[in-house]
Scaffold this motif. Sequence first.
Motif, mmCIF file in Angstrom:
data_model
loop_
_atom_site.group_PDB
_atom_site.id
_atom_site.type_symbol
_atom_site.label_atom_id
_atom_site.label_comp_id
_atom_site.label_asym_id
_atom_site.label_seq_id
_atom_site.Cartn_x
_atom_site.Cartn_y
_atom_site.Cartn_z
ATOM 1 N N SER A 24 0.831 -1.205 0.000
ATOM 2 C CA SER A 24 0.000 0.000 0.000
ATOM 3 C C SER A 24 0.866 1.255 0.000
ATOM 4 N N LEU A 25 1.933 1.212 0.783
ATOM 5 C CA LEU A 25 2.861 2.350 0.817
ATOM 6 C C LEU A 25 3.515 2.548 -0.540
ATOM 7 N N PHE A 26 4.011 1.465 -1.144
ATOM 8 C CA PHE A 26 4.702 1.586 -2.431
ATOM 9 C C PHE A 26 3.767 2.121 -3.515
ATOM 10 N N LEU A 27 2.513 1.635 -3.515
ATOM 11 C CA LEU A 27 1.553 2.147 -4.486
ATOM 12 C C LEU A 27 1.320 3.638 -4.281
ATOM 13 N N SER A 28 1.137 4.046 -3.026
ATOM 14 C CA SER A 28 0.866 5.458 -2.743
ATOM 15 C C SER A 28 2.018 6.345 -3.199
ATOM 16 N N LEU A 29 3.239 5.864 -3.043
ATOM 17 C CA LEU A 29 4.403 6.642 -3.474
ATOM 18 C C LEU A 29 4.519 6.716 -4.995
ATOM 19 N N GLY A 30 3.919 5.735 -5.687
ATOM 20 C CA GLY A 30 4.019 5.688 -7.147
ATOM 21 C C GLY A 30 2.960 6.498 -7.871
ATOM 22 N N ASN A 44 -5.589 4.054 3.559
ATOM 23 C CA ASN A 44 -6.586 3.350 4.369
ATOM 24 C C ASN A 44 -6.193 1.885 4.562
ATOM 25 N N PHE A 45 -5.611 1.292 3.522
ATOM 26 C CA PHE A 45 -5.160 -0.102 3.656
ATOM 27 C C PHE A 45 -3.958 -0.203 4.599
ATOM 28 N N ILE A 46 -3.110 0.807 4.595
ATOM 29 C CA ILE A 46 -2.007 0.815 5.569
ATOM 30 C C ILE A 46 -2.579 0.775 6.982
ATOM 31 N N SER A 47 -3.589 1.613 7.239
ATOM 32 C CA SER A 47 -4.223 1.645 8.566
ATOM 33 C C SER A 47 -4.914 0.325 8.881
ATOM 34 N N LEU A 48 -5.584 -0.263 7.876
ATOM 35 C CA LEU A 48 -6.282 -1.530 8.082
ATOM 36 C C LEU A 48 -5.319 -2.620 8.513
ATOM 37 N N PHE A 49 -4.195 -2.745 7.832
ATOM 38 C CA PHE A 49 -3.265 -3.820 8.168
ATOM 39 C C PHE A 49 -2.468 -3.509 9.435
ATOM 40 N N GLU A 50 -2.352 -2.239 9.772
ATOM 41 C CA GLU A 50 -1.758 -1.903 11.075
ATOM 42 C C GLU A 50 -2.677 -2.365 12.207
ATOM 43 N N ARG A 51 -3.998 -2.209 12.017
ATOM 44 C CA ARG A 51 -4.956 -2.680 13.037
ATOM 45 C C ARG A 51 -4.913 -4.201 13.147
ATOM 46 N N ILE A 52 -4.736 -4.874 12.009
ATOM 47 C CA ILE A 52 -4.625 -6.336 12.026
ATOM 48 C C ILE A 52 -3.383 -6.749 12.802
ATOM 49 N N GLU A 53 -2.280 -6.036 12.598
ATOM 50 C CA GLU A 53 -1.047 -6.345 13.326
ATOM 51 C C GLU A 53 -1.228 -6.122 14.827
ATOM 52 N N GLU A 54 -1.997 -5.108 15.203
ATOM 53 C CA GLU A 54 -2.265 -4.859 16.622
ATOM 54 C C GLU A 54 -3.077 -6.010 17.225
ATOM 55 N N LYS A 55 -4.083 -6.492 16.493
ATOM 56 C CA LYS A 55 -4.885 -7.625 16.971
ATOM 57 C C LYS A 55 -4.039 -8.891 17.044
ATOM 58 N N TRP A 83 -6.905 -7.017 -2.655
ATOM 59 C CA TRP A 83 -6.785 -7.634 -3.984
ATOM 60 C C TRP A 83 -7.660 -6.872 -4.986
ATOM 61 N N HIS A 84 -8.902 -6.589 -4.591
ATOM 62 C CA HIS A 84 -9.812 -5.853 -5.478
ATOM 63 C C HIS A 84 -9.259 -4.464 -5.794
ATOM 64 N N TYR A 85 -8.697 -3.809 -4.803
ATOM 65 C CA TYR A 85 -8.112 -2.480 -5.003
ATOM 66 C C TYR A 85 -6.958 -2.546 -6.003
ATOM 67 N N LYS A 86 -6.085 -3.522 -5.827
ATOM 68 C CA LYS A 86 -4.941 -3.658 -6.716
ATOM 69 C C LYS A 86 -5.380 -3.968 -8.149
ATOM 70 N N ARG A 87 -6.389 -4.816 -8.280
ATOM 71 C CA ARG A 87 -6.871 -5.143 -9.630
ATOM 72 C C ARG A 87 -7.547 -3.917 -10.258
#
Length: 264
Positions: A24-30, A44-55, A83-87
Motif C-alpha cells: 500500500s505504501l509503495f503504491l501510494s508513493l508511485g 486506508n489499507f495501511i491503517s487496516l493492516f496496522e490494526r490487524i497487526e495490533e490484533k 486484492w480488489h483495489y490492486k486489480r
Amino acid sequence: MADPIVARSLDEIRFWSRIMKEHSLFLSLGFTYEQKQLIDEARNFISLFERIEEKLARFTVNSELEQVRSFNKEVYQAAVAIWHYKRKVLGLTLRCEIRSNNFPLLVDHISREAAYFANRLTELNNGKLVPKPEAIIEENVFFLRIMADHSKFIGHLLDPSERKLVDQAREFSHDFDQLVFQAVDLDSMRPQSETRPILSQFLNQNKVSVASLRDFKKTARELIEACRIKSNIHPLLADHTFREAERFLEIIDFFEASLMRSSN
C-alpha cells in the motif's frame, strides 16, 4: 501442545500483513499528486493492516483454534479487499485512465500475492497445513515467478549507469524465468505414482537459485541503505524483496520436511 494450524495461521498473518501494508505504501508513493483518491485508499489499507497487526499481537501459539479461525476470516476479508483495489489500479493503468510510476507488472505482482495470502487463510481454516505433492509444484511456480519479477523490477529501478548490477539483475530474471518454465514442464509430465525423488531434486535446485538471489538482494539492500549505489529503489522495497526471498527458502524447507515425513 500448540495446534500447528494456529501456529501457521499466526505466522502467515504476521508475514503477509506486513507485506500488504508495504504494498500500500509503495503504491501510494508511485501515484501522481492528482490521484488523491487512490492515494487515500492506499493509506486506508495501511491503517487496516496496522490494526490487524495490533490484533495479532494479542494471540499466541496457545490461543484457541476457533478464535484464530475467526481472526483468519477477518484477515481474509482484508486480503480480498486489497486484492480488489490492486486489480482496480491495474485495470485503470492498462486502460490508460491513469498514468503513474507503478509498473503494470508490479501491480499484477502484488495482486497475486494478495490472492495467495487469502488462499492460504482459507486452506488453514479448512485444516490444510501441508500441500499435496502436486500443490508443492504449483506453489513453487508462484514463488519462482515472484522472484523473476523482483529481478526485473530491480533491473529497471537501478540507475542505467550501474551496469554490473543491472546485468546481474537481468541474469537472475532470465534464470528464474527458466525455472518457472521448468516447473510448468514438471507439473505437466509429473508421474502419477512416485514423485518424491523428482520433487526433492526440484526443491533442491530451487533452493540453490533462491539462496543466490537472496544474497544478491541482501548486498543490494546494504548498498542502497548506505547510499553506495544509484537507483530509484526505496530502502524499504529492497528489504521487502529480501524478506520474500527468505520466506521462499523457509517454505522450501517446510516442503522438504513434509516430504521426508511422508516417506517414513
